[in-house]
Write a protein that holds these residues in place. Sequence first.
Motif, mmCIF file in Angstrom:
data_model
loop_
_atom_site.group_PDB
_atom_site.id
_atom_site.type_symbol
_atom_site.label_atom_id
_atom_site.label_comp_id
_atom_site.label_asym_id
_atom_site.label_seq_id
_atom_site.Cartn_x
_atom_site.Cartn_y
_atom_site.Cartn_z
ATOM 1 N N VAL A 61 46.826 49.858 -33.289
ATOM 2 C CA VAL A 61 48.155 49.347 -32.962
ATOM 3 C C VAL A 61 48.798 50.103 -31.804
ATOM 4 O O VAL A 61 49.463 49.509 -30.960
ATOM 5 N N ASP A 62 48.595 51.410 -31.726
ATOM 6 C CA ASP A 62 49.278 52.223 -30.718
ATOM 7 C C ASP A 62 48.589 52.252 -29.357
ATOM 8 O O ASP A 62 49.024 52.969 -28.468
ATOM 9 N N GLY A 63 47.542 51.509 -29.190
ATOM 10 C CA GLY A 63 46.859 51.456 -27.899
ATOM 11 C C GLY A 63 45.401 51.839 -28.024
ATOM 12 O O GLY A 63 45.068 52.820 -28.675
ATOM 13 N N THR A 64 44.544 51.036 -27.403
ATOM 14 C CA THR A 64 43.113 51.353 -27.384
ATOM 15 C C THR A 64 42.890 52.713 -26.734
ATOM 16 O O THR A 64 42.110 53.523 -27.206
ATOM 17 N N ILE A 65 43.597 52.939 -25.633
ATOM 18 C CA ILE A 65 43.518 54.218 -24.927
ATOM 19 C C ILE A 65 44.925 54.802 -24.890
ATOM 20 O O ILE A 65 45.846 54.177 -24.359
ATOM 21 N N GLN A 66 45.076 55.980 -25.455
ATOM 22 C CA GLN A 66 46.357 56.686 -25.397
ATOM 23 C C GLN A 66 46.217 57.849 -24.419
ATOM 24 O O GLN A 66 45.336 58.691 -24.590
ATOM 25 N N ILE A 67 47.070 57.862 -23.411
ATOM 26 C CA ILE A 67 47.029 58.908 -22.389
ATOM 27 C C ILE A 67 48.165 59.879 -22.651
ATOM 28 O O ILE A 67 49.333 59.496 -22.644
ATOM 29 N N LYS A 68 47.783 61.131 -22.867
ATOM 30 C CA LYS A 68 48.758 62.173 -23.184
ATOM 31 C C LYS A 68 48.551 63.395 -22.300
ATOM 32 O O LYS A 68 48.709 64.534 -22.745
ATOM 33 N N ALA A 69 48.182 63.157 -21.039
ATOM 34 C CA ALA A 69 47.947 64.250 -20.093
ATOM 35 C C ALA A 69 48.200 63.737 -18.683
ATOM 36 O O ALA A 69 48.396 62.536 -18.466
ATOM 37 N N ASN A 70 48.174 64.642 -17.740
ATOM 38 C CA ASN A 70 48.333 64.300 -16.321
ATOM 39 C C ASN A 70 46.968 64.158 -15.660
ATOM 40 O O ASN A 70 45.961 64.634 -16.172
ATOM 41 N N ASN A 71 46.967 63.512 -14.496
ATOM 42 C CA ASN A 71 45.775 63.428 -13.644
ATOM 43 C C ASN A 71 44.600 62.774 -14.363
ATOM 44 O O ASN A 71 43.546 63.367 -14.557
#
Length: 146
Positions: free
Chosen positions: A105-115
Amino acid sequence: MIKIKRKGIFGILVLISLIFVFILNTFFVSGAILNVCSSSNCSYITIQSAINNASAGDTINVFAGTYLENLIINKSLTIKGAKFGIDGRIRDVTSGESVINSNFVDGTIQIKANNIVIDGFKLINSNKAIYVSEVSNNINIKNNYI
């Protein structure tokens, strides 16, 4: 007087050399390359295991296949699907794809960083294909079919 000038010139040359080495390391040294494939022919059979074992600056190559996963990316990485560099709007998406199949539900790919770079995937069966945290910067999502 001449000895002082020679020492001064030598010191300047050493300083310039150190700056040059620093610039080369900063711009041209890349991280490790980790390979993911759905068979046992690669070091990793899941994308998340490669992410977990990667260091910031590494590149993860994901070979063609279907991966039933939900990804959490929490470090600076480049993640390349089998069709990286090929525009997702115009390519044949019926074969040879790195497919991430998810129902998270919260996203296939969760991005929690830079670059972060995510390039060349086909994402299916998710309400939110990619979730980018509000604290993430310099995110490059390209050539994906969603």
